[in-house]
Design an enzyme around this catalytic site. Sequence first.
Site, PDB file in Angstrom:
ATOM      1  N   HIS A 269      -2.956   6.420   4.517  1.00  0.00           N
ATOM      2  CA  HIS A 269      -1.520   6.522   4.802  1.00  0.00           C
ATOM      3  C   HIS A 269      -0.999   7.885   4.332  1.00  0.00           C
ATOM      4  CE1 HIS A 269      -1.535   2.425   5.872  1.00  0.00           C
ATOM      5  NE2 HIS A 269      -0.816   1.888   4.922  1.00  0.00           N
TER       6      HIS A 269
ATOM      7  N   CYS B 232       0.807  -1.224   0.000  1.00  0.00           N
ATOM      8  CA  CYS B 232       0.000   0.000   0.000  1.00  0.00           C
ATOM      9  C   CYS B 232       0.842   1.277   0.000  1.00  0.00           C
ATOM     10  CB  CYS B 232      -0.951   0.006   1.199  1.00  0.00           C
ATOM     11  SG  CYS B 232      -0.173  -0.528   2.730  1.00  0.00           S
TER      12      CYS B 232
END
Length: 328
Positions: free
Chosen positions: A235, A128
């Site tokens: 994130h 990710c």
Amino acid sequence: MNLAVVGATGMVGRTFLKVLEERQLPIDNFYAFASSRSAGTKLMFNNKEYTVLELNENSFKEYKIDIALFSAGGGTSLKYSPIAAQSGCIVIDNSSTWRMDPSVPLVVTEVNPQDILTNKGIIANPNCSTIQAVVALAPLHKKYEIKRIVYTTFQAVSGAGMGGWSDLEEGLKGNEPKKFPHQIAGNCIPHIDVFLDNGYTKEEIKMVEETKKILHDSNLKITATTVRVPVFNGHSESINVEFNKEFDLNELKECLENAEGLIVQDDVKNNLYPLALNASDKDEVFVGRIRRDESVENGINMWVVADNIRKGAATNAVQIAEWIIENM
Ligand code: A2P
């Protein structure tokens, strides 16, 4: 086209269903698989109720699956991806199991979609943190030739699945962590995945190696520090980049503005920069705080944010499936 989701009850698995619905993939038959623990669970997909099936070695052949999106952990991928590939199915795998296998393409559709053509039945979805970084880095590498990258990440608990989410929720109520080695509520943990002999974590090395593979450049110099932070989803990354070529900052910003899948949010006078809360539930990658690194000759700092469950996992895998459907 028959499509299966393996790990359909998980954090990424459920988002696969949402993204597949939103993007209206041309699916004739849909199947949801998980382990025996949740077989029998009901899931809604495209206004229809589906019963979660227990995955077994015959599942892919029995249901004539053409494309399978896997997010069920490394062990499940290791065992079942080759079985699926053997039965003619293309696996798009979200685990780290196959990513560095030279015969497996590692793909971000905005960056290296052509690599999909070399697949032998398994395509790996990158980590990710790497996905969102390379969406911003690829256009800059093309134009200014990247020499060195320094990554520092601020990673949400959703990246650790249902267990990670629950640790933050429970931690906020004062309960002990079950997934993370320390309490995450009110804390930053500089430890994602296991520690390796060189003192780095596996997550950090994934970012280093996967970036080189996706950008097709093994000479890049890259270092990383990855940190779990008490954010539910999205994130954030500080990315310091040094280039071989000179650049004009406005032109560099323009290059990012024109990049596919990337949205520039950079107006500090109005306190505008990417934020995890705003990126959550979006498919794009957001970049801001773009400024010259005055300590080197040709360098910048930037702040890159994305929904790690969407672009960092489910959306990227679905985009790979779309590319296969349109081009193969
Ligand atoms: P289950 O619900 O049966 O445990 P997360 O990372 O969010 O925790 O999700 C992991 C996903 O992987 C879940 O859907 C889980 O299903 C699935 N899973 C775990 N082990 C297996 C297995 N051996 N076969 C199929 N699915 C599995």
